[in-house]
Scaffold this motif. Structure first.
Motif, PDB file in Angstrom:
ATOM      1  N   ARG A  99      -0.365  93.241  83.075  1.00 62.44           N
ATOM      2  CA  ARG A  99       0.261  91.918  83.009  1.00 62.44           C
ATOM      3  C   ARG A  99      -0.786  90.900  83.463  1.00 62.44           C
ATOM      4  O   ARG A  99      -1.696  91.220  84.239  1.00 62.44           O
ATOM      5  CB  ARG A  99       1.524  91.854  83.882  1.00 62.44           C
ATOM      6  CG  ARG A  99       1.278  92.049  85.351  1.00 62.44           C
ATOM      7  CD  ARG A  99       2.526  91.686  86.155  1.00 62.44           C
ATOM      8  NE  ARG A  99       3.633  92.571  85.852  1.00 62.44           N
ATOM      9  CZ  ARG A  99       3.914  93.664  86.570  1.00 62.44           C
ATOM     10  NH1 ARG A  99       3.173  93.988  87.617  1.00 62.44           N
ATOM     11  NH2 ARG A  99       4.932  94.427  86.261  1.00 62.44           N
ATOM     12  N   ILE A 100      -0.654  89.671  82.980  1.00 59.24           N
ATOM     13  CA  ILE A 100      -1.633  88.630  83.278  1.00 59.24           C
ATOM     14  C   ILE A 100      -1.129  87.769  84.437  1.00 59.24           C
ATOM     15  O   ILE A 100      -0.058  87.181  84.356  1.00 59.24           O
ATOM     16  CB  ILE A 100      -1.914  87.746  82.044  1.00 59.24           C
ATOM     17  CG1 ILE A 100      -2.345  88.622  80.860  1.00 59.24           C
ATOM     18  CG2 ILE A 100      -2.993  86.728  82.356  1.00 59.24           C
ATOM     19  CD1 ILE A 100      -3.596  89.417  81.081  1.00 59.24           C
ATOM     20  N   SER A 101      -1.895  87.732  85.503  1.00 63.79           N
ATOM     21  CA  SER A 101      -1.583  86.876  86.652  1.00 63.79           C
ATOM     22  C   SER A 101      -2.271  85.525  86.456  1.00 63.79           C
ATOM     23  O   SER A 101      -3.483  85.473  86.214  1.00 63.79           O
ATOM     24  CB  SER A 101      -2.058  87.549  87.946  1.00 63.79           C
ATOM     25  OG  SER A 101      -2.033  86.634  89.029  1.00 63.79           O
ATOM     26  N   HIS A 102      -1.490  84.429  86.577  1.00 62.71           N
ATOM     27  CA  HIS A 102      -2.034  83.086  86.366  1.00 62.71           C
ATOM     28  C   HIS A 102      -1.899  82.260  87.628  1.00 62.71           C
ATOM     29  O   HIS A 102      -0.838  82.217  88.256  1.00 62.71           O
ATOM     30  CB  HIS A 102      -1.303  82.388  85.217  1.00 62.71           C
ATOM     31  CG  HIS A 102      -1.736  80.961  85.019  1.00 62.71           C
ATOM     32  ND1 HIS A 102      -0.894  79.887  85.257  1.00 62.71           N
ATOM     33  CD2 HIS A 102      -2.923  80.435  84.643  1.00 62.71           C
ATOM     34  CE1 HIS A 102      -1.547  78.759  85.006  1.00 62.71           C
ATOM     35  NE2 HIS A 102      -2.773  79.067  84.641  1.00 62.71           N
ATOM     36  N   ASP A 103      -2.997  81.610  88.025  1.00 62.98           N
ATOM     37  CA  ASP A 103      -3.005  80.734  89.199  1.00 62.98           C
ATOM     38  C   ASP A 103      -3.959  79.573  88.894  1.00 62.98           C
ATOM     39  O   ASP A 103      -5.172  79.775  88.795  1.00 62.98           O
ATOM     40  CB  ASP A 103      -3.477  81.493  90.441  1.00 62.98           C
ATOM     41  CG  ASP A 103      -3.341  80.660  91.711  1.00 62.98           C
ATOM     42  OD1 ASP A 103      -3.128  79.427  91.615  1.00 62.98           O
ATOM     43  OD2 ASP A 103      -3.458  81.230  92.815  1.00 62.98           O
ATOM     44  N   PRO A 104      -3.437  78.352  88.719  1.00 58.79           N
ATOM     45  CA  PRO A 104      -4.310  77.219  88.355  1.00 58.79           C
ATOM     46  C   PRO A 104      -5.240  76.781  89.473  1.00 58.79           C
ATOM     47  O   PRO A 104      -6.160  76.010  89.217  1.00 58.79           O
ATOM     48  CB  PRO A 104      -3.305  76.109  87.999  1.00 58.79           C
ATOM     49  CG  PRO A 104      -2.066  76.466  88.745  1.00 58.79           C
ATOM     50  CD  PRO A 104      -2.021  77.968  88.801  1.00 58.79           C
ATOM     51  N   THR A 105      -5.022  77.248  90.715  1.00 56.70           N
ATOM     52  CA  THR A 105      -5.858  76.819  91.841  1.00 56.70           C
ATOM     53  C   THR A 105      -6.997  77.787  92.126  1.00 56.70           C
ATOM     54  O   THR A 105      -7.636  77.686  93.176  1.00 56.70           O
ATOM     55  CB  THR A 105      -5.006  76.648  93.108  1.00 56.70           C
ATOM     56  OG1 THR A 105      -4.462  77.915  93.496  1.00 56.70           O
ATOM     57  CG2 THR A 105      -3.889  75.652  92.871  1.00 56.70           C
ATOM     58  N   ARG A 106      -7.243  78.734  91.243  1.00 58.37           N
ATOM     59  CA  ARG A 106      -8.338  79.682  91.453  1.00 58.37           C
ATOM     60  C   ARG A 106      -9.153  79.812  90.164  1.00 58.37           C
ATOM     61  O   ARG A 106      -8.744  79.351  89.096  1.00 58.37           O
ATOM     62  CB  ARG A 106      -7.805  81.055  91.863  1.00 58.37           C
ATOM     63  CG  ARG A 106      -7.207  81.819  90.689  1.00 58.37           C
ATOM     64  CD  ARG A 106      -6.749  83.207  91.021  1.00 58.37           C
ATOM     65  NE  ARG A 106      -6.164  83.792  89.814  1.00 58.37           N
ATOM     66  CZ  ARG A 106      -5.165  84.644  89.808  1.00 58.37           C
ATOM     67  NH1 ARG A 106      -4.612  85.019  90.945  1.00 58.37           N
ATOM     68  NH2 ARG A 106      -4.695  85.131  88.671  1.00 58.37           N
ATOM     69  N   TYR A 107     -10.302  80.432  90.297  1.00 60.92           N
ATOM     70  CA  TYR A 107     -11.090  80.822  89.121  1.00 60.92           C
ATOM     71  C   TYR A 107     -11.558  82.260  89.334  1.00 60.92           C
ATOM     72  O   TYR A 107     -12.112  82.546  90.393  1.00 60.92           O
ATOM     73  CB  TYR A 107     -12.292  79.894  88.914  1.00 60.92           C
ATOM     74  CG  TYR A 107     -12.977  80.138  87.591  1.00 60.92           C
ATOM     75  CD1 TYR A 107     -12.557  79.470  86.450  1.00 60.92           C
ATOM     76  CD2 TYR A 107     -14.009  81.065  87.484  1.00 60.92           C
ATOM     77  CE1 TYR A 107     -13.159  79.723  85.223  1.00 60.92           C
ATOM     78  CE2 TYR A 107     -14.615  81.323  86.267  1.00 60.92           C
ATOM     79  CZ  TYR A 107     -14.195  80.645  85.140  1.00 60.92           C
ATOM     80  OH  TYR A 107     -14.781  80.905  83.920  1.00 60.92           O
ATOM     81  N   PRO A 108     -11.294  83.141  88.379  1.00 56.13           N
ATOM     82  CA  PRO A 108     -10.633  82.971  87.090  1.00 56.13           C
ATOM     83  C   PRO A 108      -9.142  82.648  87.246  1.00 56.13           C
ATOM     84  O   PRO A 108      -8.485  83.177  88.130  1.00 56.13           O
ATOM     85  CB  PRO A 108     -10.817  84.331  86.404  1.00 56.13           C
ATOM     86  CG  PRO A 108     -11.860  85.043  87.181  1.00 56.13           C
ATOM     87  CD  PRO A 108     -11.760  84.536  88.567  1.00 56.13           C
TER      88      PRO A 108
END
Length: 202
Positions: A99-108
């Protein structure tokens, strides 16, 4: 004539006060802060991260999001066709999916995370699930860039941070309430049988 001076002075002061009241106060300017360019984030991340896991990330980050979790294969192992090999996460005795974990405050911002499809392991002769063993995720350390609230030069600052992410699943012996594994329970039962048989011959 002298008595008119205080009246004129009063009128002047009232006029100054009204002009001050009418003039709006200047609002302090809020300094805008933008995210760092993608190229800089990618270069910084590339220097920090391991090459293999970085390639793993770039391979899977464009995969579509899974709306529902997959389940344990009920028909046993999938047999690969001739000249066609299935991915190792599908043919494993402890299969897993991503599953894809998404967090706009980190990279990646997008990181693939593995999750086990079965509680047990597919160790029976025809690939059925057995609960003598259990599937457990395998974790690997991973470096990320975490965005902070501080602003420097009109851009947000990032700090280096380390996290553990699941990259696959493996099969381990199950434990009972006493902490014994299934193999240990079989050995204990065998030992007790031998002791009982020896006592009978006494």
């Amino acid at each position: 004539m002298l008595c008119m001076i205080p009246v004129v002075l009063m009128i002047f002061l009232l006029g100054e006060m009204s002009s001050v009241a009418k003039s709006p106060k200047k609002q302090p300017r809020t300094r805008q802060c933008f995210d760092l360019p993608e190229e800089i984030l990618e270069q910084t991340f590339g220097r920090l991260s391991a090459g293999v896991l970085s390639a793993f990330h770039h391979t899977l980050q464009l995969s579509p999001l899974e709306r529902e979790n997959l389940t344990c294969p009920s028909a046993g192992h999938l047999m690969p066709r001739k000249n066609f090999s299935l991915p190792i996460n599908v043919v494993s005795i402890s299969p897993w999916a991503y599953r894809i974990s998404h967090d706009p405050t980190r990279y990646p911002r997008f990181i693939p995370e593995a999750y086990c499809l079965c509680k047990g392991c597919l160790t029976h002769p025809f690939g059925e699930e057995s609960h003598l063993y259990r599937s457990m995720p395998i974790y690997m350390p991973f470096v990320i860039l975490r965005r902070t609230t501080s602003c420097s030069g009109g851009h947000y600052s990032y700090t280096e941070s380390y996290v553990s992410i699941p990259v696959g699943c493996t099969c381990v012996p199950s434990q009972d309430k006493n902490g014994y594994t299934s193999d240990q329970n079989l050995k204990i039962a065998d030992l007790e049988t031998k002791v009982d048989n020896s006592n009978k011959h006494l």
